[in-house]
Motif scaffolding. Structure first.
Motif, PDB file in Angstrom:
ATOM      1  N   LEU A 145       0.855  -1.184   0.000  1.00  0.00           N
ATOM      2  CA  LEU A 145       0.000   0.000   0.000  1.00  0.00           C
ATOM      3  C   LEU A 145       0.891   1.235   0.000  1.00  0.00           C
ATOM      4  O   LEU A 145       1.666   1.447   0.933  1.00  0.00           O
ATOM      5  CB  LEU A 145      -0.921   0.017   1.222  1.00  0.00           C
ATOM      6  N   LYS A 146       0.781   2.049  -1.021  1.00  0.00           N
ATOM      7  CA  LYS A 146       1.570   3.265  -1.144  1.00  0.00           C
ATOM      8  C   LYS A 146       0.812   4.413  -0.488  1.00  0.00           C
ATOM      9  O   LYS A 146      -0.300   4.745  -0.895  1.00  0.00           O
ATOM     10  CB  LYS A 146       1.831   3.571  -2.619  1.00  0.00           C
ATOM     11  N   ILE A 147       1.420   5.022   0.532  1.00  0.00           N
ATOM     12  CA  ILE A 147       0.741   6.091   1.264  1.00  0.00           C
ATOM     13  C   ILE A 147       1.614   7.336   1.317  1.00  0.00           C
ATOM     14  O   ILE A 147       2.833   7.284   1.201  1.00  0.00           O
ATOM     15  CB  ILE A 147       0.367   5.662   2.696  1.00  0.00           C
ATOM     16  N   GLY A 148       0.957   8.476   1.509  1.00  0.00           N
ATOM     17  CA  GLY A 148       1.649   9.723   1.792  1.00  0.00           C
ATOM     18  C   GLY A 148       1.553  10.009   3.279  1.00  0.00           C
ATOM     19  O   GLY A 148       0.589   9.603   3.939  1.00  0.00           O
ATOM     20  N   ALA A 149       2.559  10.693   3.825  1.00  0.00           N
ATOM     21  CA  ALA A 149       2.600  10.938   5.268  1.00  0.00           C
ATOM     22  C   ALA A 149       2.907  12.409   5.530  1.00  0.00           C
ATOM     23  O   ALA A 149       3.999  12.880   5.211  1.00  0.00           O
ATOM     24  CB  ALA A 149       3.645  10.040   5.926  1.00  0.00           C
ATOM     25  N   LEU A 150       1.956  13.114   6.106  1.00  0.00           N
ATOM     26  CA  LEU A 150       2.115  14.537   6.372  1.00  0.00           C
ATOM     27  C   LEU A 150       2.031  14.806   7.872  1.00  0.00           C
ATOM     28  O   LEU A 150       1.337  14.101   8.607  1.00  0.00           O
ATOM     29  CB  LEU A 150       1.034  15.343   5.656  1.00  0.00           C
ATOM     30  N   ILE A 151       2.757  15.846   8.303  1.00  0.00           N
ATOM     31  CA  ILE A 151       2.792  16.210   9.716  1.00  0.00           C
ATOM     32  C   ILE A 151       2.294  17.641   9.877  1.00  0.00           C
ATOM     33  O   ILE A 151       2.839  18.578   9.285  1.00  0.00           O
ATOM     34  CB  ILE A 151       4.211  16.073  10.289  1.00  0.00           C
ATOM     35  N   CYS A 152       1.224  17.800  10.632  1.00  0.00           N
ATOM     36  CA  CYS A 152       0.670  19.106  11.006  1.00  0.00           C
ATOM     37  C   CYS A 152       0.538  20.059   9.819  1.00  0.00           C
ATOM     38  O   CYS A 152      -0.224  19.790   8.896  1.00  0.00           O
ATOM     39  CB  CYS A 152       1.516  19.699  12.127  1.00  0.00           C
ATOM     40  N   ASN A 153       1.319  21.152   9.811  1.00  0.00           N
ATOM     41  CA  ASN A 153       1.182  22.162   8.764  1.00  0.00           C
ATOM     42  C   ASN A 153       1.513  21.663   7.363  1.00  0.00           C
ATOM     43  O   ASN A 153       1.247  22.358   6.377  1.00  0.00           O
ATOM     44  CB  ASN A 153       2.067  23.383   9.071  1.00  0.00           C
ATOM     45  N   GLU A 173       1.853  11.689  -6.932  1.00  0.00           N
ATOM     46  CA  GLU A 173       2.600  10.464  -6.656  1.00  0.00           C
ATOM     47  C   GLU A 173       1.696   9.230  -6.657  1.00  0.00           C
ATOM     48  O   GLU A 173       2.168   8.104  -6.507  1.00  0.00           O
ATOM     49  CB  GLU A 173       3.301  10.566  -5.298  1.00  0.00           C
ATOM     50  N   GLN A 174       0.392   9.456  -6.801  1.00  0.00           N
ATOM     51  CA  GLN A 174      -0.610   8.381  -6.887  1.00  0.00           C
ATOM     52  C   GLN A 174      -0.634   7.498  -5.643  1.00  0.00           C
ATOM     53  O   GLN A 174      -0.703   6.265  -5.728  1.00  0.00           O
ATOM     54  CB  GLN A 174      -0.394   7.533  -8.145  1.00  0.00           C
ATOM     55  N   VAL A 175      -0.587   8.146  -4.489  1.00  0.00           N
ATOM     56  CA  VAL A 175      -0.746   7.388  -3.252  1.00  0.00           C
ATOM     57  C   VAL A 175      -2.201   6.965  -3.101  1.00  0.00           C
ATOM     58  O   VAL A 175      -3.112   7.597  -3.645  1.00  0.00           O
ATOM     59  CB  VAL A 175      -0.297   8.212  -2.028  1.00  0.00           C
ATOM     60  N   ALA A 176      -2.417   5.894  -2.356  1.00  0.00           N
ATOM     61  CA  ALA A 176      -3.778   5.409  -2.134  1.00  0.00           C
ATOM     62  C   ALA A 176      -4.419   6.059  -0.917  1.00  0.00           C
ATOM     63  O   ALA A 176      -5.642   6.089  -0.785  1.00  0.00           O
ATOM     64  CB  ALA A 176      -3.762   3.890  -1.966  1.00  0.00           C
ATOM     65  N   LEU A 177      -3.594   6.562  -0.022  1.00  0.00           N
ATOM     66  CA  LEU A 177      -4.060   7.108   1.253  1.00  0.00           C
ATOM     67  C   LEU A 177      -3.059   8.129   1.752  1.00  0.00           C
ATOM     68  O   LEU A 177      -1.855   7.993   1.507  1.00  0.00           O
ATOM     69  CB  LEU A 177      -4.189   5.967   2.280  1.00  0.00           C
ATOM     70  N   ILE A 178      -3.550   9.141   2.467  1.00  0.00           N
ATOM     71  CA  ILE A 178      -2.672  10.085   3.162  1.00  0.00           C
ATOM     72  C   ILE A 178      -2.953   9.956   4.656  1.00  0.00           C
ATOM     73  O   ILE A 178      -4.104  10.009   5.092  1.00  0.00           O
ATOM     74  CB  ILE A 178      -2.911  11.534   2.707  1.00  0.00           C
ATOM     75  N   ILE A 211      -8.397  16.619  -3.741  1.00  0.00           N
ATOM     76  CA  ILE A 211      -7.456  15.701  -4.385  1.00  0.00           C
ATOM     77  C   ILE A 211      -8.046  14.297  -4.557  1.00  0.00           C
ATOM     78  O   ILE A 211      -7.397  13.409  -5.113  1.00  0.00           O
ATOM     79  CB  ILE A 211      -6.134  15.611  -3.605  1.00  0.00           C
ATOM     80  N   LYS A 212      -9.264  14.104  -4.060  1.00  0.00           N
ATOM     81  CA  LYS A 212      -9.971  12.825  -4.211  1.00  0.00           C
ATOM     82  C   LYS A 212      -9.175  11.660  -3.613  1.00  0.00           C
ATOM     83  O   LYS A 212      -9.043  10.593  -4.217  1.00  0.00           O
ATOM     84  CB  LYS A 212     -10.307  12.569  -5.682  1.00  0.00           C
ATOM     85  N   LYS A 213      -8.639  11.895  -2.420  1.00  0.00           N
ATOM     86  CA  LYS A 213      -7.901  10.874  -1.690  1.00  0.00           C
ATOM     87  C   LYS A 213      -8.398  10.831  -0.239  1.00  0.00           C
ATOM     88  O   LYS A 213      -8.654  11.895   0.353  1.00  0.00           O
ATOM     89  CB  LYS A 213      -6.401  11.161  -1.673  1.00  0.00           C
ATOM     90  N   PRO A 214      -8.519   9.650   0.354  1.00  0.00           N
ATOM     91  CA  PRO A 214      -8.866   9.595   1.771  1.00  0.00           C
ATOM     92  C   PRO A 214      -7.721  10.082   2.638  1.00  0.00           C
ATOM     93  O   PRO A 214      -6.542   9.843   2.323  1.00  0.00           O
ATOM     94  CB  PRO A 214      -9.150   8.112   2.022  1.00  0.00           C
ATOM     95  N   ILE A 215      -8.046  10.774   3.711  1.00  0.00           N
ATOM     96  CA  ILE A 215      -7.040  11.247   4.669  1.00  0.00           C
ATOM     97  C   ILE A 215      -7.436  10.737   6.042  1.00  0.00           C
ATOM     98  O   ILE A 215      -8.564  10.953   6.516  1.00  0.00           O
ATOM     99  CB  ILE A 215      -6.962  12.790   4.710  1.00  0.00           C
ATOM    100  N   LEU A 216      -6.520  10.049   6.702  1.00  0.00           N
ATOM    101  CA  LEU A 216      -6.710   9.593   8.065  1.00  0.00           C
ATOM    102  C   LEU A 216      -5.855  10.457   8.960  1.00  0.00           C
ATOM    103  O   LEU A 216      -4.626  10.483   8.825  1.00  0.00           O
ATOM    104  CB  LEU A 216      -6.312   8.120   8.195  1.00  0.00           C
TER     105      LEU A 216
END
Length: 220
Positions: A145-153, A173-178, A211-216
């Protein structure tokens, strides 16, 4: 692949934070989670100016215990923490590169990488920033599973300083989830707290829609 976020309190005491994360890990094991992630700086505590090579040992020891316990139960971890990389001893003193990061461990307890906070603020004193797309591939057996990972700001952007739209970059980058880990001040008066919380929720919803991506997302 089942991913869960730990909505837990964060203090400046590593032992207290360790216990909160361990409790979340036990919940994740009971609920058959594959990967659990925690808020920004959830293990070390969010006091970057005070986090030095002389204080990082407790955080590193606590991380080893968390990873060992989790891997014994086939649970992968994504832990928010301040961290010192590339520590070295020069003229009797230790040095390293400090960052506000998410550290990734697979279900076997192997370290598979980290992503640093890109949009650092005043609380991130002396922290180095991420220079690569914050993308990680999680594994579960043969499944990936290719995901993106963001922190706060990183998610909302430094709204008064500008900068690159990282969520849009992750879409490219065509991640499936952020996943999004934050640590918002909670010791403010109720009105200011509500402004912060409403801004956080609205931005998360709008960016996910755009961006049409789920964000958790998890906060302290």
């Amino acid at each position: 692949m089942r991913i869960a976020g730990a909505q837990i309190p964060v203090t400046e005491d590593v032992k207290t934070n360790f216990e909160a994360i361990m409790k979340a890990i036990e919940w994740a094991v009971e609920n058959k989670v594959d990967y659990l992630f925690t808020p920004e700086a959830s293990l070390s505590g969010y006091n970057a100016p005070a986090f030095t090579v002389n204080t990082c040992g407790d955080t590193e020891d606590a991380m080893k215990k968390l990873v060992q316990y989790a891997s014994n139960h086939k649970l992968g971890l994504i832990i928010g923490t301040l961290w010192l990389d590339d520590k070295d001893k020069i003229d009797g003193a230790y040095f390293g590169f400090k960052s506000n990061q998410l550290r990734f461990y697979n279900q076997e307890g192997e370290y598979i990488g980290s992503t640093k906070k890109t949009r650092i603020i005043s609380y991130d004193a002396d922290c180095v920033t991420e220079t690569n797309p914050p993308v990680v591939t999680l594994t579960k057996g043969e499944e990936t599973l290719k995901i993106g990972a963001l922190i706060c700001n990183d998610l909302v952007g430094n709204y008064y300083w500008g900068g690159e739209n990282l969520a849009k970059k992750l879409q490219d980058e065509q991640v499936a989830l952020i996943i999004h880990a934050s640590n918002t001040e909670k010791d403010q008066d109720p009105y200011i707290k509500s402004v912060h919380d409403n801004f956080h929720v609205a931005c998360t919803q709008f960016i996910s829609f755009a961006i049409k991506k789920p964000i958790l997302s998890v906060d302290n």
